[in-house]
Design an enzyme around this catalytic site. Structure first.
Site, PDB file in Angstrom:
ATOM      1  N   CYS A   1      41.286  41.903  32.625  1.00 11.94           N
ATOM      2  CA  CYS A   1      41.250  42.622  31.302  1.00 11.94           C
ATOM      3  C   CYS A   1      39.889  42.557  30.656  1.00 11.94           C
ATOM      4  O   CYS A   1      39.050  43.302  30.997  1.00 11.94           O
ATOM      5  CB  CYS A   1      42.389  41.680  30.373  1.00 11.94           C
ATOM      6  SG  CYS A   1      42.563  42.528  28.625  1.00 11.94           S
TER       7      CYS A   1
ATOM      8  N   HIS B   1      47.593  41.540  33.275  1.00 11.30           N
ATOM      9  CA  HIS B   1      47.163  39.870  33.409  1.00 11.30           C
ATOM     10  C   HIS B   1      48.159  39.116  34.380  1.00 11.30           C
ATOM     11  O   HIS B   1      49.262  38.723  34.166  1.00 11.30           O
ATOM     12  CB  HIS B   1      47.407  39.486  32.057  1.00 11.30           C
ATOM     13  CG  HIS B   1      46.406  39.510  31.109  1.00 11.30           C
ATOM     14  ND1 HIS B   1      45.509  38.819  30.668  1.00 11.30           N
ATOM     15  CD2 HIS B   1      46.612  40.599  29.949  1.00 11.30           C
ATOM     16  CE1 HIS B   1      44.798  39.284  29.862  1.00 11.30           C
ATOM     17  NE2 HIS B   1      45.383  40.614  29.328  1.00 11.30           N
TER      18      HIS B   1
ATOM     19  N   GLU C   1      47.855  36.179  35.745  1.00 12.24           N
ATOM     20  CA  GLU C   1      47.945  34.841  35.466  1.00 12.24           C
ATOM     21  C   GLU C   1      49.096  34.612  34.585  1.00 12.24           C
ATOM     22  O   GLU C   1      49.781  33.312  34.471  1.00 12.24           O
ATOM     23  CB  GLU C   1      46.857  34.224  34.932  1.00 12.24           C
ATOM     24  CG  GLU C   1      46.449  34.766  33.394  1.00 12.24           C
ATOM     25  CD  GLU C   1      45.986  36.193  33.257  1.00 12.24           C
ATOM     26  OE1 GLU C   1      45.637  36.255  31.915  1.00 12.24           O
ATOM     27  OE2 GLU C   1      46.025  36.852  33.919  1.00 12.24           O
TER      28      GLU C   1
END
Length: 229
Positions: free
Chosen positions: A85, A200, A202
């Site tokens: 990002c 994302h 994660e």
């Protein structure tokens, strides 16, 4: 695997990224933007957030911070760098990746899940996936519209540097919510050791967060380093 997660003023996904890496088995060090040296690591991650409040352009100020000189040297030495990002924005501003990020076509902040098609499975970052696989990953950005001039875009496509594309899936809205050219959601450099992606991973590396489609990115990196040891 030893990894460093760089923290800028305005980073907000640094701890999430560190947790995902540690759960995958990595030894993680948090590195401050004003540091002038990197520890000896295999991987550097530039996390999501809003470095310096996105003043000037997203990632522009972060790209010229003190820590970025050793990050660039790390990349140029062929070692791994991942930007997620805001980190992807920083990598384009630092000219470690081609292209640039524009405001979303809607001119609105977008926060929702998207489906990604995996275009490469032979990179350190994607070895846990299969080419053509569809994965579901959260997206959260305002300046996420990937753009490159025609000549650059043709080279990226021709040389296989597009890693992820927005793809059709369950109905969350338009499959390409940012308006990114050629549905591009992630690219790598020519050597394949630097990669940036807007969604994302994660945030979907633990089933308790609602999904695990991002987990393979982190476990794949750790397994690669373990096998090379």
């Amino acid at each position: 695997m030893k990894a460093a997660v760089v923290v800028f003023p305005g980073s907000n996904c640094d701890r999430d990224t560190a947790v995902a890496l540690r759960q995958a088995g990595a030894d993680v060090t948090m590195v401050w933007h004003a540091d002038s040296d990197l520890p000896q690591v295999d991987l550097v991650v530039l996390p999501g957030g809003f470095a310096y409040g996105d003043y000037l352009r997203s990632g522009a100020m972060a790209a010229v911070t003190r820590i970025m000189r050793p990050v660039v040297e790390h990349a140029e030495a062929g070692r791994l760098v991942l930007g997620i990002c805001n980190g992807f924005q920083v990598l384009t501003e630092a000219r470690l990746l081609d292209g640039t990020m524009l405001p979303n076509a809607s001119l609105k902040f977008i926060c929702r899940d998207v489906h990604l098609k995996v275009e490469r499975d032979d990179l350190p970052f994607t070895r846990g996936y299969a080419k053509g696989q569809s994965i579901r990953v959260p997206l959260a950005n305002h300046d996420g519209q990937y753009f490159a001039e025609t000549e650059t875009l043709n080279r990226l496509e021709g040389e296989g540097q597009v890693v992820f594309r927005y793809a059709e899936g369950e109905s969350f809205g338009p499959h390409n919510p940012n308006g990114s050219v050629n549905d591009i959601a992630g690219v790598c450099n020519a050597a394949g050791n630097v990669m940036g992606m807007m969604p994302h991973p994660e945030r979907v590396a633990d089933a308790r967060h609602g999904g695990t489609d991002g987990k393979a990115l982190f476990t794949g990196l750790v397994d690669l380093m373990a096998s090379a040891a």
